[in-house]
Scaffold this motif. Structure first.
Motif, mmCIF file in Angstrom:
data_model
loop_
_atom_site.group_PDB
_atom_site.id
_atom_site.type_symbol
_atom_site.label_atom_id
_atom_site.label_comp_id
_atom_site.label_asym_id
_atom_site.label_seq_id
_atom_site.Cartn_x
_atom_site.Cartn_y
_atom_site.Cartn_z
ATOM 1 N N ASN A 123 23.977 1.751 -8.235
ATOM 2 C CA ASN A 123 24.250 2.104 -9.634
ATOM 3 C C ASN A 123 22.985 2.100 -10.483
ATOM 4 N N LEU A 124 22.102 1.133 -10.245
ATOM 5 C CA LEU A 124 20.849 1.076 -10.998
ATOM 6 C C LEU A 124 19.941 2.256 -10.658
ATOM 7 N N ILE A 125 19.859 2.609 -9.381
ATOM 8 C CA ILE A 125 19.039 3.761 -8.979
ATOM 9 C C ILE A 125 19.583 5.038 -9.599
ATOM 10 N N THR A 126 20.898 5.180 -9.588
ATOM 11 C CA THR A 126 21.528 6.375 -10.157
ATOM 12 C C THR A 126 21.242 6.494 -11.648
ATOM 13 N N ALA A 127 21.310 5.375 -12.344
ATOM 14 C CA ALA A 127 21.083 5.381 -13.794
ATOM 15 C C ALA A 127 19.629 5.661 -14.149
ATOM 16 N N ASN A 128 18.717 5.162 -13.300
ATOM 17 C CA ASN A 128 17.288 5.312 -13.605
ATOM 18 C C ASN A 128 16.494 5.320 -12.299
ATOM 19 N N PRO A 129 16.393 6.471 -11.622
ATOM 20 C CA PRO A 129 15.699 6.532 -10.332
ATOM 21 C C PRO A 129 14.254 6.052 -10.453
ATOM 22 N N PRO A 130 13.860 5.039 -9.687
ATOM 23 C CA PRO A 130 12.489 4.521 -9.816
ATOM 24 C C PRO A 130 11.449 5.525 -9.325
ATOM 25 N N VAL A 131 10.338 5.560 -10.028
ATOM 26 C CA VAL A 131 9.215 6.392 -9.594
ATOM 27 C C VAL A 131 8.498 5.647 -8.475
ATOM 28 N N SER A 132 8.312 6.310 -7.335
ATOM 29 C CA SER A 132 7.740 5.631 -6.172
ATOM 30 C C SER A 132 6.513 6.359 -5.650
ATOM 31 N N GLU A 133 5.457 5.586 -5.401
ATOM 32 C CA GLU A 133 4.265 6.162 -4.772
ATOM 33 C C GLU A 133 4.556 6.624 -3.353
ATOM 34 N N ALA A 134 5.610 6.078 -2.750
ATOM 35 C CA ALA A 134 5.973 6.484 -1.390
ATOM 36 C C ALA A 134 6.311 7.964 -1.316
ATOM 37 N N HIS A 135 6.779 8.538 -2.407
ATOM 38 C CA HIS A 135 7.231 9.930 -2.384
ATOM 39 C C HIS A 135 6.086 10.929 -2.236
ATOM 40 N N THR A 136 4.850 10.458 -2.353
ATOM 41 C CA THR A 136 3.680 11.327 -2.119
ATOM 42 C C THR A 136 2.719 10.657 -1.143
ATOM 43 N N ALA A 137 3.237 9.863 -0.229
ATOM 44 C CA ALA A 137 2.394 9.042 0.650
ATOM 45 C C ALA A 137 1.496 9.851 1.566
ATOM 46 N N LEU A 138 1.893 11.069 1.903
ATOM 47 C CA LEU A 138 1.098 11.876 2.836
ATOM 48 C C LEU A 138 0.069 12.757 2.132
ATOM 49 N N LYS A 139 0.033 12.727 0.835
ATOM 50 C CA LYS A 139 -0.829 13.635 0.088
ATOM 51 C C LYS A 139 -2.282 13.548 0.536
ATOM 52 N N SER A 140 -2.781 12.343 0.762
ATOM 53 C CA SER A 140 -4.173 12.157 1.191
ATOM 54 C C SER A 140 -4.252 11.487 2.551
ATOM 55 N N ALA A 141 -3.157 11.518 3.307
ATOM 56 C CA ALA A 141 -3.112 10.775 4.572
ATOM 57 C C ALA A 141 -3.386 11.624 5.802
ATOM 58 N N ILE A 142 -3.156 12.934 5.701
ATOM 59 C CA ILE A 142 -3.280 13.796 6.880
ATOM 60 C C ILE A 142 -4.740 14.220 7.048
ATOM 61 N N PHE A 143 -5.344 13.830 8.156
ATOM 62 C CA PHE A 143 -6.744 14.127 8.432
ATOM 63 C C PHE A 143 -6.915 15.470 9.143
ATOM 64 N N THR A 144 -5.905 15.932 9.817
ATOM 65 C CA THR A 144 -6.005 17.112 10.668
ATOM 66 C C THR A 144 -5.850 18.399 9.861
ATOM 67 N N ASP A 145 -6.635 19.405 10.229
ATOM 68 C CA ASP A 145 -6.466 20.750 9.675
ATOM 69 C C ASP A 145 -5.173 21.327 10.261
ATOM 70 N N LEU A 146 -4.149 21.440 9.438
ATOM 71 C CA LEU A 146 -2.833 21.826 9.941
ATOM 72 C C LEU A 146 -2.798 23.262 10.449
ATOM 73 N N THR A 147 -3.786 24.062 10.087
ATOM 74 C CA THR A 147 -3.827 25.433 10.606
ATOM 75 C C THR A 147 -4.229 25.457 12.086
ATOM 76 N N LYS A 148 -4.729 24.317 12.577
ATOM 77 C CA LYS A 148 -5.170 24.237 13.971
ATOM 78 C C LYS A 148 -4.123 23.570 14.881
ATOM 79 N N VAL A 149 -3.010 23.191 14.317
ATOM 80 C CA VAL A 149 -1.998 22.439 15.060
ATOM 81 C C VAL A 149 -1.056 23.390 15.775
ATOM 82 N N SER A 150 -0.620 23.001 16.950
ATOM 83 C CA SER A 150 0.268 23.852 17.741
ATOM 84 C C SER A 150 1.589 24.085 17.033
#
Length: 290
Positions: free
Chosen positions: A247-274
């Motif tokens: 009920n608390l989440i529904t009333a006021n969804p918390p802003v979470s850094e987890a929701h963008t955790a991969l933004k700076s985490a992926i080291f690989t050039d994804l254009t080179k991935v199979s």
């Protein structure tokens, strides 16, 4: 069929009585089958997905839980917040059996588990200094404090030591973990937390103390019967807390850094991935495939 909130139930919590309009959903994932079917329903009109971590018949050891499949399945149903309920042993005098702890930190003592979605051509290193979503943990603690727990108390913060199992600790290990500053001990949540972070899902733990592990000289060493008895006592309170949290989440969804955790985490050039690897991880990385 989607739900922003997922609940993972541990030992003693194999269903959610508050769920209405229940439907069973079988989800196939690139990482195998989840622990059980996912249960979709509503709590006070909010869509929620529930999963029994060890299966509804409790047939999976902590090391056998298909953690990647479980988190992937939650992600596939649109889950953005996971509330994890888990039985733990207490490593502190002041955390008594039937108390509730919302830990902020983990120590990893597992050794036989895969705890990442990545590999096979993609390297990603998530930041994990704060292994749970502190915003979600705060909501969970607030909900717990709003419930009459009888003799049980709520503790905000603390360190959860995650051991491999399935055997409980030796006395020497229990005293060692206490010297490290650990507050509670369990066998599952750290693996989930790592995978949830990679899947960009906010994750928090409701740790249900069942015993004093084996360090406490004035209490019997932990036994299955002791754990089960206290699990049953904790189950009703846990469900009340989860309902209040939803009920608390529904009333006021918390802003979470987890929701963008991969933004700076992926080291690989994804254009080179199979293509095969991109297809396997597409659900996890799709917003970064630019």
């Amino acid at each position: 069929m989607e739900a922003a909130i997922g609940v993972v139930g541990g030992s003693g919590l194999y269903s959610m009585a508050a769920l209405q309009n229940v439907q069973e959903i079988k989800v196939d994932t690139p990482f195998g089958e989840p622990s059980d079917v996912l249960i979709y329903g509503t709590i006070d009109h909010t869509p929620v997905v529930f999963l029994a971590r060890h299966g509804r018949s409790h047939h999976l050891l902590p090391s056998e839980v298909p953690y990647r499949a479980n988190i992937y399945a939650m992600k596939s149903l649109g889950v953005k917040y996971i509330i994890s309920a888990s039985a733990v042993g207490s490593l502190r005098e002041q955390i008594k059996p039937l108390d509730m702890v919302i830990p902020h930190q983990f120590i990893d003592r597992t050794k036989n588990r895969i705890a990442t979605f990545f590999g096979q051509g993609i390297v990603a290193h998530i930041t994990f200094a704060d292994p749970v979503c502190l915003a979600l943990a705060d909501v969970l603690a607030t909900a717990a404090e709003s419930i009459d727990l009888g003799t049980g108390k709520v503790r905000r913060g603390g360190v959860y030591l995650c051991m491999e199992g399935p055997a409980f600790s030796t006395k020497a290990e229990s005293h060692l973990y206490r010297s490290w500053g650990a507050d509670v001990i369990g066998m599952t949540n750290l693996t989930e937390a790592k995978l949830a972070r990679e899947a960009e899902i906010a994750y928090a733990t409701l740790a249900l103390a069942t015993d004093y592990d084996c360090w406490h000289e004035e209490h019997d060493s932990v036994s299955v019967s002791m754990v089960i008895d206290n699990l049953h006592k904790n189950a009703i309170n846990a469900q009340k807390i989860i309902q209040a949290t939803v009920n608390l989440i529904t009333a006021n969804p918390p802003v979470s850094e987890a929701h963008t955790a991969l933004k700076s985490a992926i080291f690989t050039d994804l254009t080179k991935v199979s293509a095969a690897t991109l297809d396997k991880l597409g659900l996890i990385i799709k917003k970064y495939l630019q």
